[in-house]
Scaffold this motif. Structure first.
Motif, PDB file in Angstrom:
ATOM      1  N   GLU A 195       0.839  -1.188   0.000  1.00 28.74           N
ATOM      2  CA  GLU A 195       0.000   0.000   0.000  1.00 28.74           C
ATOM      3  C   GLU A 195       0.873   1.236   0.000  1.00 28.74           C
ATOM      4  O   GLU A 195       1.901   1.293   0.672  1.00 28.74           O
ATOM      5  N   PHE A 242      -6.955  -0.082  -7.089  1.00 33.20           N
ATOM      6  CA  PHE A 242      -7.121   0.655  -5.845  1.00 33.20           C
ATOM      7  C   PHE A 242      -8.063   1.837  -6.049  1.00 33.20           C
ATOM      8  O   PHE A 242      -8.165   2.395  -7.140  1.00 33.20           O
ATOM      9  N   ARG A 272      -8.838  -1.955  -1.874  1.00 33.96           N
ATOM     10  CA  ARG A 272      -7.901  -2.592  -2.794  1.00 33.96           C
ATOM     11  C   ARG A 272      -8.508  -3.902  -3.299  1.00 33.96           C
ATOM     12  O   ARG A 272      -9.161  -4.609  -2.547  1.00 33.96           O
TER      13      ARG A 272
END
Lengths: 116, 113
Positions: A104, B35, B50
């Motif tokens: 991320e 995303f 996600r």
């Protein structure tokens, strides 16, 4: 630190001057990214660091743009001889792993650059 | 993803209602990730949700869910029970084995009373 820190938050400069933008990523994050966000546009990729090396610098728009990262931590984006079209928000992001490992991205608040 | 397209520059929804933001993408990779990021006025981008392309099940995070249509290369975001704090720019993004995420141009969502 707790998050990605960028400085300065805002920078106004005159055309032709050099500017440096700083990014301090989250501690332990090996991957660091620079993006540029122009008004009304999405995020434009500039450069990616893995550790201190930059395996992908394909997004740097010209040789006036350069970036470095030292100690696997802080990164500096330098724009030489700034032009008005360089005006944008420059966003830095870091990730624990490279993106192809689904890491991320954690973003800073960006540095808004205005070139007069 | 190599290209990401968001065709809705602005959207508006009333508080407590449901809204869907659209995103299409194109990629030649078989393994990729999609995303949705949120950018409030503070400018700091925050990951909303996600989706791994190899997973058939649509991702869900509380009031946020996606409709992932792999064959159609579509990846929409549904926000249920919209709240005033959901007001922000929303960016769709994709990444694969390349080192970077590719972002769309964003959708500005306004939640009204």
């Amino acid at each position: 630190g707790a998050g990605v820190s960028q400085s300065p938050s805002n920078k106004v400069t005159e055309k032709g001057k050099d500017v440096e933008l700083r990014c301090d990523p989250i501690s332990g994050h090996t991957a660091l990214y620079w993006y540029r966000q122009s008004l009304g546009q999405g995020l434009e990729f500039l450069i990616y660091f893995q550790g201190n090396s930059a395996p992908d610098k394909s997004g740097l728009p010209s040789d006036r743009f350069s970036a470095e990262r030292t100690g696997g931590s802080v990164s500096t984006l330098t724009i030489q001889r700034t032009q008005q079209e360089d005006s944008a928000v420059y966003l830095c992001a870091s990730s624990l792993r490279a993106l192809f490992n689904t890491g991320e991205l954690f973003f800073g608040e960006g540095s808004r650059l205005t070139v007069l | 993803a190599q290209t990401v397209t968001q065709s809705q520059p602005e959207m508006s929804v009333q508080e407590a209602e449901t809204v869907t933001l659209s995103c299409t993408y194109d990629t030649s990779e078989s393994n990729y990730y999609l995303f949705w990021y949120k950018q409030p006025p503070s400018r700091q981008m925050i990951l909303v949700i996600r989706q791994e392309a190899y997973k058939q099940q649509n991702a869900t995070e509380n009031r946020f869910s996606v409709n992932f249509q792999k064959a159609a290369k579509s990846f929409s975001l549904k926000i249920s029970d919209s709240q005033l704090g959901d007001t922000a720019m929303y960016f769709c993004a994709g990444g694969g084995t390349a080192s970077k995420l590719t972002f769309g141009t964003g959708t500005r969502l306004q939640v009204t009373l």
